[in-house]
Design a protein around this motif. Structure first.
Motif, mmCIF file in Angstrom:
data_model
loop_
_atom_site.group_PDB
_atom_site.id
_atom_site.type_symbol
_atom_site.label_atom_id
_atom_site.label_comp_id
_atom_site.label_asym_id
_atom_site.label_seq_id
_atom_site.Cartn_x
_atom_site.Cartn_y
_atom_site.Cartn_z
ATOM 1 N N PRO A 1 0.838 -1.206 0.000
ATOM 2 C CA PRO A 1 0.000 0.000 0.000
ATOM 3 C C PRO A 1 0.872 1.254 0.000
ATOM 4 O O PRO A 1 1.920 1.288 0.647
ATOM 5 C CB PRO A 1 -0.792 -0.122 1.305
ATOM 6 N N ALA A 2 0.440 2.273 -0.728
ATOM 7 C CA ALA A 2 1.223 3.510 -0.793
ATOM 8 C C ALA A 2 1.277 4.204 0.563
ATOM 9 O O ALA A 2 2.249 4.857 0.912
ATOM 10 C CB ALA A 2 0.628 4.437 -1.839
ATOM 11 N N SER A 3 0.215 4.048 1.354
ATOM 12 C CA SER A 3 0.198 4.649 2.685
ATOM 13 C C SER A 3 0.925 3.730 3.649
ATOM 14 O O SER A 3 0.835 2.521 3.564
ATOM 15 C CB SER A 3 -1.233 4.827 3.152
ATOM 16 N N LEU B 1 -4.251 0.434 7.458
ATOM 17 C CA LEU B 1 -4.563 0.273 6.037
ATOM 18 C C LEU B 1 -3.809 -0.918 5.476
ATOM 19 O O LEU B 1 -4.332 -1.690 4.681
ATOM 20 C CB LEU B 1 -4.165 1.529 5.260
ATOM 21 N N THR B 2 -2.568 -1.065 5.898
ATOM 22 C CA THR B 2 -1.749 -2.168 5.389
ATOM 23 C C THR B 2 -2.415 -3.497 5.696
ATOM 24 O O THR B 2 -2.499 -4.384 4.862
ATOM 25 C CB THR B 2 -0.350 -2.131 6.045
ATOM 26 N N SER C 1 -5.550 -4.241 3.438
ATOM 27 C CA SER C 1 -5.406 -4.558 2.020
ATOM 28 C C SER C 1 -4.410 -5.687 1.793
ATOM 29 O O SER C 1 -3.885 -5.853 0.716
ATOM 30 C CB SER C 1 -4.927 -3.323 1.268
ATOM 31 N N THR D 1 -1.909 -0.568 -8.051
ATOM 32 C CA THR D 1 -3.028 0.333 -8.321
ATOM 33 C C THR D 1 -2.632 1.729 -7.829
ATOM 34 O O THR D 1 -1.546 1.925 -7.293
ATOM 35 C CB THR D 1 -4.276 -0.126 -7.550
ATOM 36 N N LYS D 2 -3.559 2.674 -7.930
ATOM 37 C CA LYS D 2 -3.177 4.037 -7.554
ATOM 38 C C LYS D 2 -2.930 4.167 -6.057
ATOM 39 O O LYS D 2 -2.299 5.120 -5.609
ATOM 40 C CB LYS D 2 -4.206 5.053 -8.054
ATOM 41 N N ASN D 3 -3.416 3.221 -5.255
ATOM 42 C CA ASN D 3 -3.188 3.277 -3.807
ATOM 43 C C ASN D 3 -2.013 2.393 -3.361
ATOM 44 O O ASN D 3 -1.844 2.144 -2.169
ATOM 45 C CB ASN D 3 -4.446 2.830 -3.053
ATOM 46 N N GLU D 4 -1.259 1.903 -4.333
ATOM 47 C CA GLU D 4 -0.171 0.989 -4.009
ATOM 48 C C GLU D 4 1.127 1.471 -4.643
ATOM 49 O O GLU D 4 1.110 2.318 -5.539
ATOM 50 C CB GLU D 4 -0.484 -0.422 -4.537
ATOM 51 N N LYS D 5 2.231 0.917 -4.177
ATOM 52 C CA LYS D 5 3.504 1.199 -4.831
ATOM 53 C C LYS D 5 4.330 -0.080 -4.854
ATOM 54 O O LYS D 5 4.151 -0.979 -4.012
ATOM 55 C CB LYS D 5 4.262 2.303 -4.093
#
Length: 210
Positions: free
Chosen positions: A73-75, A80-81, A84, A105-109
């Motif tokens: 996850p990007a956050s 949150l981790t 997801s 996805t846009k919420n991940e890196k």
């Protein structure tokens, strides 16, 4: 027995790496190789995840291997981790299918993936580690799950499944599904692995027909 291969079956890079023309290097600029490595046919390297993939010198990647960065996850919020997490409970399947891969996805890196020098990866492996050290031997049919890390001078036996987040310390012998450490290697094994990889590379180059 594999068919004899010729030089024309490979792309030869400026740093003397040999990449099979049937390998898929997706978004090649994200692959950084120090050279004198061999990437065999039907290998897929997922540079399209946006993270860099670094491969050392004298690395040998056998046929039908898939290599992709870990996606997180990007956050960095731990709640949150957890929410997801991609694992859906239960053990890791022992079927020989490759783990599902999807670009972030846009919420991940995606995290960079580093493979050290003088490391050898067997056929039909799926790798999503964050780091594999130098002088590592990975057998055939291994699955190395995301965010795992293998330190220098390890042997991962055939059919091993390394679960997410596992860290394998140096000089370990590992087997099983899920993987466990079953023994240790002598400190001199690193030098032997170095010689073995250099020998294999020179033999491979010498054995190629025009």
């Amino acid at each position: 027995h594999t068919m004899p291969t010729s030089k024309s079956d490979y792309i030869i890079t400026a740093s003397q790496s040999y990449i099979s023309r049937s390998a898929s290097i997706l978004v090649a600029p994200n692959l950084h190789s120090k050279g004198k490595s061999v990437i065999q046919k039907n290998v897929t390297i997922h540079g399209e995840f946006g993270a860099s993939i670094h491969i050392g010198r004298y690395v040998y990647i056998n046929e039908d291997v898939e290599i992709a960065p870990s996606v997180i996850p990007a956050s960095s919020d731990p709640l949150l981790t957890m929410g997801s997490s991609s694992s859906s409970g239960g053990g890791i399947g022992s079927k020989k299918q490759h783990m599902p891969l999807h670009p972030p996805t846009k919420n991940e890196k995606a995290l960079p993936l580093i493979i050290g020098s003088h490391t050898k990866i067997g056929t039909n492996c799926s790798i999503q580690s964050i780091a594999i050290g130098s002088c590592v031997r990975i057998g055939s049919n291994c699955q190395i799950y995301p965010r795992s890390k293998i330190h220098d001078c390890c042997i991962i036996e055939n059919d091993t499944v390394i679960p997410p987040d596992m860290v394998v310390p140096p000089f370990s012998r590992v087997r099983g599904n899920p993987a466990r450490i079953v023994g240790s290697l002598p400190e001199c094994c690193g030098g032997e692995f170095v010689e073995d990889c250099v020998h294999e590379y020179t033999g491979f180059v010498r054995g190629l027909g025009e």
